[in-house]
Design an enzyme around this catalytic site. Structure first.
Site, mmCIF file in Angstrom:
data_model
loop_
_atom_site.group_PDB
_atom_site.id
_atom_site.type_symbol
_atom_site.label_atom_id
_atom_site.label_comp_id
_atom_site.label_asym_id
_atom_site.label_seq_id
_atom_site.Cartn_x
_atom_site.Cartn_y
_atom_site.Cartn_z
ATOM 1 N N SER A 280 21.438 -71.645 -35.745
ATOM 2 C CA SER A 280 22.777 -71.420 -36.298
ATOM 3 C C SER A 280 23.794 -71.975 -35.323
ATOM 4 O O SER A 280 23.510 -72.107 -34.120
ATOM 5 C CB SER A 280 23.019 -69.919 -36.503
ATOM 6 O OG SER A 280 24.375 -69.644 -36.789
ATOM 7 N N TYR B 48 23.362 -61.247 -32.740
ATOM 8 C CA TYR B 48 22.942 -62.335 -33.623
ATOM 9 C C TYR B 48 22.942 -63.665 -32.871
ATOM 10 O O TYR B 48 21.974 -64.432 -32.930
ATOM 11 C CB TYR B 48 23.854 -62.401 -34.841
ATOM 12 C CG TYR B 48 23.535 -63.532 -35.785
ATOM 13 C CD1 TYR B 48 22.349 -63.536 -36.521
ATOM 14 C CD2 TYR B 48 24.414 -64.605 -35.951
ATOM 15 C CE1 TYR B 48 22.045 -64.574 -37.386
ATOM 16 C CE2 TYR B 48 24.125 -65.638 -36.820
ATOM 17 C CZ TYR B 48 22.938 -65.624 -37.534
ATOM 18 O OH TYR B 48 22.641 -66.647 -38.381
#
Length: 246
Positions: A142, A155
């Site tokens: 990501s 995250y």
């Protein structure tokens, strides 16, 4: 059909980016092995691919946090198609929260899925890839693995870890015939945000929604197809895909 005859495992294939990747790979002729926990969604996708795409689809219900499930995924693929050429380690969860809200169970879940899921995938496919002196491991990280924003601490930590694993693997495997690619998507229209429970984060996203441009899952799928259809001597190490801002 650039991937005709290739056998590709796709984790997190029941929706979003994983589903789009599976569709695009099958359109290129790949036999895709669909892995996720939601078997009914996988079955619907497999029927669509078997009816309409250039490749074939096999469903294997899989929990990437379980090493045995990933080993079974590989075995089912080999029993059906005889080999595994690629794995797309796509399964992931994004449970954004502010650290002060102490969502320890969610932190653990992200570590289990986002990091251990990738490790289990690598564990399951690498021995055979080394034996056949060919293969491709694609890890979906990501842009949160490149930069951290409020509420993304854990995250982002998991996605930084995925990038580190990808970089280390690429160096280790550079002379083995096994290629490694890290894909880092920006904001994508998907189910990921539906699982956020932190009210402060939800309010923050609500405020930004009108000004935030998002990618579509197909945009990421095309980047995967680009990476895995290069000549054997070309290793696309990293692809970062961001939306153009309004």
């Amino acid at each position: 059909m650039k991937l005709e005859g290739k056998v590709v495992l796709v984790t997190g294939a029941s929706s979003g980016i994983g589903e789009a990747i599976a569709r695009h790979l099958a359109d290129e002729g790949a036999n895709v092995v669909l892995a996720a926990r939601r078997e009914e969604k996988l079955t619907d996708l497999a029927q669509s691919l078997n009816d309409q795409s250039n490749g074939k689809a096999l469903v294997v219900k899989t929990d990437v946090t379980k090493k045995e499930d990933m080993e079974n995924l590989v075995q089912q693929a080999k029993d059906t198609y005889g080999k595994v050429d690629m794995i797309i380690n796509n399964a992931g969860v994004m449970l954004l929260s502010f650290m002060k809200n102490d969502e320890v169970d969610q932190w653990t879940q992200m570590v289990d899925v986002n990091i251990n899921g990738v490790l289990h995938g690598v564990h399951a496919v690498l021995p055979d890839m080394l034996k056949q002196e060919s293969g491709h491991i694609v890890n979906v990280s990501s842009v949160a693995g490149h930069e951290v924003f409020p509420s993304s601490s854990v995250y982002s930590a998991t996605k930084y870890a995925v990038r580190a694993l990808s970089m280390g693997l690429e160096k280790e495997l550079s002379k083995t015939g096994v290629r490694v690619t890290n894909i880092s998507p920006g904001a994508v229209e998907s189910e990921l945000t539906n699982h956020i429970t932190d009210d402060e984060v939800l309010e923050m996203f609500k405020d930004r929604a009108s000004s935030m441009k998002k990618l579509q899952a197909e945009d990421i799928a095309r980047s995967v197809v680009y990476a895995v259809t290069q000549p054997d001597y070309v290793n696309v190490n990293e692809v970062v895909v961001r939306p153009m801002q309004k």
